[in-house]
Write a protein that holds these residues in place. Structure first.
Motif, PDB file in Angstrom:
ATOM      1  N   ASN A 209       0.897  -1.092   0.322  1.00 56.96           N
ATOM      2  CA  ASN A 209       0.053  -0.097  -0.017  1.00 56.96           C
ATOM      3  C   ASN A 209       0.776   1.205   0.216  1.00 56.96           C
ATOM      4  O   ASN A 209       0.573   2.279   0.632  1.00 56.96           O
ATOM      5  CB  ASN A 209      -0.927  -0.032   1.114  1.00 56.96           C
ATOM      6  CG  ASN A 209      -2.147  -1.253   0.948  1.00 56.96           C
ATOM      7  OD1 ASN A 209      -2.540  -1.419   0.063  1.00 56.96           O
ATOM      8  ND2 ASN A 209      -2.016  -1.756   2.262  1.00 56.96           N
TER       9      ASN A 209
ATOM     10  N   PRO B  28       1.929   4.853  -1.475  1.00 54.04           N
ATOM     11  CA  PRO B  28       1.355   5.460  -2.302  1.00 54.04           C
ATOM     12  C   PRO B  28       2.274   5.658  -3.802  1.00 54.04           C
ATOM     13  O   PRO B  28       3.305   5.587  -3.764  1.00 54.04           O
ATOM     14  CB  PRO B  28       1.344   6.881  -1.585  1.00 54.04           C
ATOM     15  CG  PRO B  28       1.481   6.644  -0.321  1.00 54.04           C
ATOM     16  CD  PRO B  28       2.470   5.266  -0.136  1.00 54.04           C
ATOM     17  N   GLN B  29       1.179   5.900  -4.729  1.00 56.14           N
ATOM     18  CA  GLN B  29       1.933   6.025  -6.207  1.00 56.14           C
ATOM     19  C   GLN B  29       2.962   6.989  -6.182  1.00 56.14           C
ATOM     20  O   GLN B  29       3.885   6.899  -7.050  1.00 56.14           O
ATOM     21  CB  GLN B  29       0.754   6.208  -7.250  1.00 56.14           C
ATOM     22  CG  GLN B  29       1.236   6.039  -8.692  1.00 56.14           C
ATOM     23  CD  GLN B  29       1.896   4.776  -8.977  1.00 56.14           C
ATOM     24  OE1 GLN B  29       1.357   3.675  -8.564  1.00 56.14           O
ATOM     25  NE2 GLN B  29       3.009   4.645  -9.966  1.00 56.14           N
TER      26      GLN B  29
END
Length: 250
Positions: free
Chosen positions: A60, A62-63
């Motif tokens: 998870n 963040p991009q």
């Protein structure tokens, strides 16, 4: 692979906790940056980067963090330059230990590794001492809630997987390096989410540990994996499930 796979499950639990503290993210950012520097920033054309990004997404991350790590690796953004090194050692009872690090200061890392081994009844070894015992394989972890064992076996065996284990809440799939990508693609096509998909090291023979040596070995693994510069640790130990659970819970 009993010791290896059991520890893999424990590491999965630890990773969930580490992610909350940012420790896992720090390691993943290093791996993404190194992969991008060595093989370029195109995820589709760089297998090591693709695996690192997939693991980061599974955690998870963040991009935006992933994108910045890639850009630091390719030089598009300023950042520290990390290098990848492998070290070998012996743990309690003669257990073979193989460590991969990502560091910007090799001398600091070696000193820290030597100190950790010494405190836990082991020692760093010469290059080539234990690496020959390990074989590089693909490793994929899937949460058991994602898919039934029967369906998963059908997917991965048809795609070329070599071995399969069920450990607590995870299914662990092992492949050759050559078929890792094909198995990943088959799982993606079937809509099965992967917790991780990476290159790992396994051994055919394990060293059975118990009592004090088992306790020392787990402390050694914990200490090595807590070291910020360490990316991965592999060892050929085997500990009785009941004792391992008892030691880990304390």
């Amino acid at each position: 692979m009993s010791g290896h796979s059991k520890w893999h499950s424990i590491k999965h639990k630890k990773a969930n906790a580490d992610a909350k503290r940012g420790k896992l993210f720090t390691r993943l950012i290093k791996e993404i940056s190194v992969a991008a520097r060595l093989g370029g920033g195109d995820v589709e054309a760089n297998p090591r980067l693709r695996g690192a990004v997939q693991t980061a997404k599974g955690a998870n991350m963040p991009q935006d963090n992933i994108k910045r790590a890639i850009m630091k690796g390719t030089g598009e953004l300023p950042g520290q330059i990390y290098e990848s090194f492998s070290y070998e050692g012996y743990g309690p009872g003669g257990v073979a230990v193989l460590i991969e690090v990502l560091t910007d200061n090799k001398n600091r890392t070696v000193a820290e590794l030597r100190s950790i081994f010494s405190k836990q009844g082991g020692n760093l070894a010469e290059t080539g001492s234990v690496q020959w015992m390990f074989e590089r394989k693909g490793s994929i972890a899937i949460n058991q809630k994602e898919v039934s064992e029967e369906k998963l076996l059908e997917i991965v065996l048809e795609a070329g997987a070599e071995d399969f284990e069920s450990q607590e809440e995870l299914f662990n799939i092992y492949t050759s390096i050559e078929t890792l990508e094909a198995v990943k693609q088959a799982l993606q096509a079937a809509g099965v989410k992967m917790e991780s998909a990476e290159v790992t090291m396994i051994t055919q023979t394990d060293v059975r540990l118990k009592n004090k040596q088992a306790e020392q070995m787990l402390r050694l693994m914990d200490a090595l994996e807590d070291l910020e510069d360490v990316g991965s640790v592999w060892a050929n130990f085997d500990i009785d499930d009941q004792q391992m659970e008892s030691l880990v819970s304390h």
